[in-house]
Design a protein around this motif. Structure first.
Motif, short mmCIF file in Angstrom:
data_model
loop_
_atom_site.label_atom_id
_atom_site.label_comp_id
_atom_site.label_asym_id
_atom_site.label_seq_id
_atom_site.Cartn_x
_atom_site.Cartn_y
_atom_site.Cartn_z
N LYS A 1 17.96 -53.39 -16.64
CA LYS A 1 17.93 -54.79 -16.23
C LYS A 1 19.31 -55.44 -16.42
O LYS A 1 19.97 -55.24 -17.43
N VAL A 2 19.69 -56.23 -15.42
CA VAL A 2 20.96 -56.94 -15.46
C VAL A 2 20.69 -58.43 -15.40
O VAL A 2 19.96 -58.91 -14.52
N ALA A 3 21.25 -59.18 -16.36
CA ALA A 3 21.14 -60.63 -16.37
C ALA A 3 22.25 -61.21 -15.49
O ALA A 3 23.43 -60.90 -15.68
N ILE A 4 21.88 -62.05 -14.55
CA ILE A 4 22.82 -62.58 -13.56
C ILE A 4 22.98 -64.09 -13.72
O ILE A 4 21.99 -64.83 -13.70
N ASP A 5 24.21 -64.54 -13.89
CA ASP A 5 24.53 -65.96 -13.82
C ASP A 5 24.62 -66.31 -12.33
O ASP A 5 25.68 -66.22 -11.72
N ALA A 6 23.49 -66.71 -11.75
CA ALA A 6 23.41 -66.91 -10.31
C ALA A 6 24.16 -68.15 -9.83
O ALA A 6 24.43 -68.28 -8.63
N MET A 7 24.51 -69.04 -10.74
CA MET A 7 25.17 -70.28 -10.34
C MET A 7 26.68 -70.23 -10.55
O MET A 7 27.37 -71.19 -10.26
N GLY A 8 27.19 -69.10 -11.03
CA GLY A 8 28.62 -68.98 -11.28
C GLY A 8 29.36 -68.42 -10.08
O GLY A 8 28.95 -67.43 -9.49
N GLY A 9 30.47 -69.08 -9.69
CA GLY A 9 31.26 -68.60 -8.56
C GLY A 9 31.41 -69.65 -7.48
O GLY A 9 30.60 -70.58 -7.37
N ASP A 10 32.43 -69.49 -6.65
CA ASP A 10 32.71 -70.46 -5.59
C ASP A 10 31.61 -70.50 -4.53
O ASP A 10 31.39 -71.53 -3.91
N TYR A 11 30.95 -69.36 -4.31
CA TYR A 11 29.94 -69.29 -3.25
C TYR A 11 28.55 -68.99 -3.81
O TYR A 11 27.72 -68.37 -3.15
N ALA A 12 28.34 -69.42 -5.04
CA ALA A 12 27.03 -69.26 -5.67
C ALA A 12 26.08 -70.37 -5.21
O ALA A 12 26.53 -71.48 -4.91
N PRO A 13 24.79 -70.09 -5.13
CA PRO A 13 24.17 -68.79 -5.43
C PRO A 13 24.08 -67.84 -4.23
O PRO A 13 23.61 -66.73 -4.36
N GLU A 14 24.53 -68.31 -3.03
CA GLU A 14 24.33 -67.52 -1.82
C GLU A 14 24.87 -66.10 -1.93
O GLU A 14 24.13 -65.12 -1.76
N LYS A 15 26.17 -65.96 -2.21
CA LYS A 15 26.79 -64.63 -2.22
C LYS A 15 26.32 -63.80 -3.41
O LYS A 15 26.25 -62.57 -3.33
N ILE A 16 25.97 -64.48 -4.49
CA ILE A 16 25.45 -63.76 -5.66
C ILE A 16 24.11 -63.13 -5.32
O ILE A 16 23.87 -61.95 -5.58
N VAL A 17 23.23 -63.91 -4.72
CA VAL A 17 21.90 -63.42 -4.34
C VAL A 17 22.01 -62.28 -3.33
O VAL A 17 21.33 -61.26 -3.44
N GLN A 18 22.89 -62.45 -2.35
CA GLN A 18 23.06 -61.41 -1.32
C GLN A 18 23.60 -60.12 -1.94
O GLN A 18 23.16 -59.02 -1.56
N GLY A 19 24.54 -60.24 -2.86
CA GLY A 19 25.07 -59.05 -3.53
C GLY A 19 24.03 -58.37 -4.39
O GLY A 19 23.97 -57.13 -4.45
N GLY B 1 35.98 -65.40 -8.78
CA GLY B 1 35.23 -66.59 -8.40
C GLY B 1 34.94 -66.69 -6.91
O GLY B 1 33.93 -67.25 -6.50
N SER B 2 35.83 -66.13 -6.09
CA SER B 2 35.66 -66.20 -4.64
C SER B 2 34.97 -64.97 -4.07
O SER B 2 35.04 -64.71 -2.87
N SER B 3 34.30 -64.21 -4.92
CA SER B 3 33.67 -62.96 -4.48
C SER B 3 32.63 -63.19 -3.39
O SER B 3 31.85 -64.14 -3.43
N ASN B 4 32.62 -62.26 -2.41
CA ASN B 4 31.55 -62.26 -1.42
C ASN B 4 30.47 -61.28 -1.88
O ASN B 4 30.55 -60.71 -2.96
N GLU B 5 29.47 -61.06 -1.03
CA GLU B 5 28.35 -60.23 -1.43
C GLU B 5 28.75 -58.77 -1.66
O GLU B 5 28.17 -58.09 -2.53
N ILE B 6 29.75 -58.28 -0.93
CA ILE B 6 30.20 -56.90 -1.09
C ILE B 6 30.88 -56.72 -2.45
O ILE B 6 30.66 -55.73 -3.16
N GLN B 7 31.69 -57.68 -2.82
CA GLN B 7 32.36 -57.62 -4.12
C GLN B 7 31.37 -57.74 -5.27
O GLN B 7 31.51 -57.08 -6.31
N VAL B 8 30.36 -58.58 -5.10
CA VAL B 8 29.30 -58.68 -6.10
C VAL B 8 28.56 -57.35 -6.22
O VAL B 8 28.27 -56.87 -7.32
N TYR B 9 28.27 -56.74 -5.07
CA TYR B 9 27.59 -55.44 -5.07
C TYR B 9 28.39 -54.40 -5.86
O TYR B 9 27.84 -53.66 -6.68
#
Length: 334
Positions: free
Chosen positions: A2-20, A298-306
């Motif tokens: 299990k991985v705990a995710i700060d879904a609200m952290g980042g310039d494009y959160a939560p969209e890119k975090i969720v997608q990643g 901070g500017s990570s997209n979904e690929i970088q999050v992945y």
């Protein structure tokens, strides 16, 4: 796992975090995720809730917040509650693309340091354009603005362990980032650090390295203080992006012949772009805390999050934290 995710952290959160997260979930059946953040905003981008749990939080730590104060005052923020989940054993690792200082503070105050590590180091992997390996590890790149000789020595030990056990490098070559290759170069901190690393018979220390040689495969681990490391990292990233843009504009502005030549060389340019893509190695790892912690840009997209989550998975699977703690506990004292 299990991985705990700060879904609200980042310039494009939560969209890119969720997608990643969904990309990583679909790729790795053994991964489960706990997303901390505002439930309605997370659900707006979530396509499939399989193996994903959402924990609603009332607040978040912004990029501009003072890190220590924010961690102490915003106890119901997405980052603090994600760190607490790791502390409580509800998650195995922590991920955030948010406020770097706050992530460091939460990791230290909530998760805690490995015994024997005075200051954890922020570790990143960068491409090597020559040499036996295709990448190298550098630390510290931002966890500590000021460092003592003891800290620099521990960064070398941490980097040596990470390079050998995660990157798979045999007897990693360790270099000290300095303003010259000579032994007597640099300020008192670097001169003394040089001697300490030279005297440590358990490290394969190869001497000083200049910043212009970083990408040339001269070392597997590069040790530096956090201020210098962060500046060098951002300069390296910026230079790579600028050179690719320069090549593109030069080709487009060079007429028909230039464009035809560029078309023929397109596969080669793609190889260069792929080689310089540091994000495929994952995020920055906070080495020295009691659980795997990865910070994405901070500017990570979904690929970088992945890629950062793939990296975390490897760290958990390799039992990195326990092995690192054992390494520090049993390492012979100089």
């Amino acid at each position: 796992m299990k991985v705990a995710i700060d879904a609200m952290g980042g310039d494009y959160a939560p969209e890119k975090i969720v997608q990643g997260v969904e990309l990583a979930r679909d790729q790795y059946p053994d991964l489960r995720f706990i997303l901390f953040g505002k439930e309605s905003k997370i659900k707006a981008f979530l396509k499939n809730g399989e193996r994903i749990t959402i924990v609603h939080t009332d607040s978040e730590i912004a990029m501009g917040d003072e890190p220590v104060r924010a961690v102490r005052q915003k106890k119901t923020s997405s980052l603090v509650l994600a760190a607490q989940a790791v502390k409580d054993g509800k998650a195995d690792a922590l991920f955030s693309a948010g406020n770097t200082g706050a992530l460091l503070a939460a990791s230290l105050f909530i998760i805690g340091r490995i015994k024997g590590v005075d200051r954890p180091g922020m570790t990143t992997t960068l491409p090597a354009l020559a040499g036996p390996e295709d990448s190298f590890t550098m630390l510290d790149v931002g966890a500590n603005a000021e460092s003592k000789v003891k800290n620099m020595h521990q960064f070398a030990i941490l980097g040596n362990f990470y390079s050998a056990n995660v990157m798979g490098v045999t007897n990693p070559r360790i270099a000290l980032l300095n303003n010259g290759t000579e032994e007597d170069k640099g300020d008192p901190l670097h001169k003394e650090t040089y001697q300490i690393l030279s005297d440590d018979t358990h490290l394969n220390f190869v001497g000083n390295i200049e910043s212009r040689e970083l990408l040339n495969g001269k070392a597997d681990v590069v040790v530096t203080d956090g201020f210098t490391g962060n500046a060098v990292l951002k300069n390296t990233e910026g230079t790579a992006l600028s050179m690719l843009k320069l090549l593109k504009h030069t080709i487009l502005d060079s007429g028909v012949q230039g464009k035809l030549g560029g078309l023929l060389l397109k596969p080669a340019f793609k190889q260069v772009q792929n080689k310089m893509d540091y994000s495929k190695h994952g995020g920055a790892v906070l080495l020295g805390v009691k659980a795997p912690v990865v910070k994405a840009h901070g500017s990570s997209n979904e690929i970088q999050v992945y890629h950062a989550l793939r990296q975390l998975r490897s760290m958990v699977a390799a039992n990195l934290t326990k092995n690192l703690a054992d390494y520090f506990a049993t390492r012979p004292k100089e």
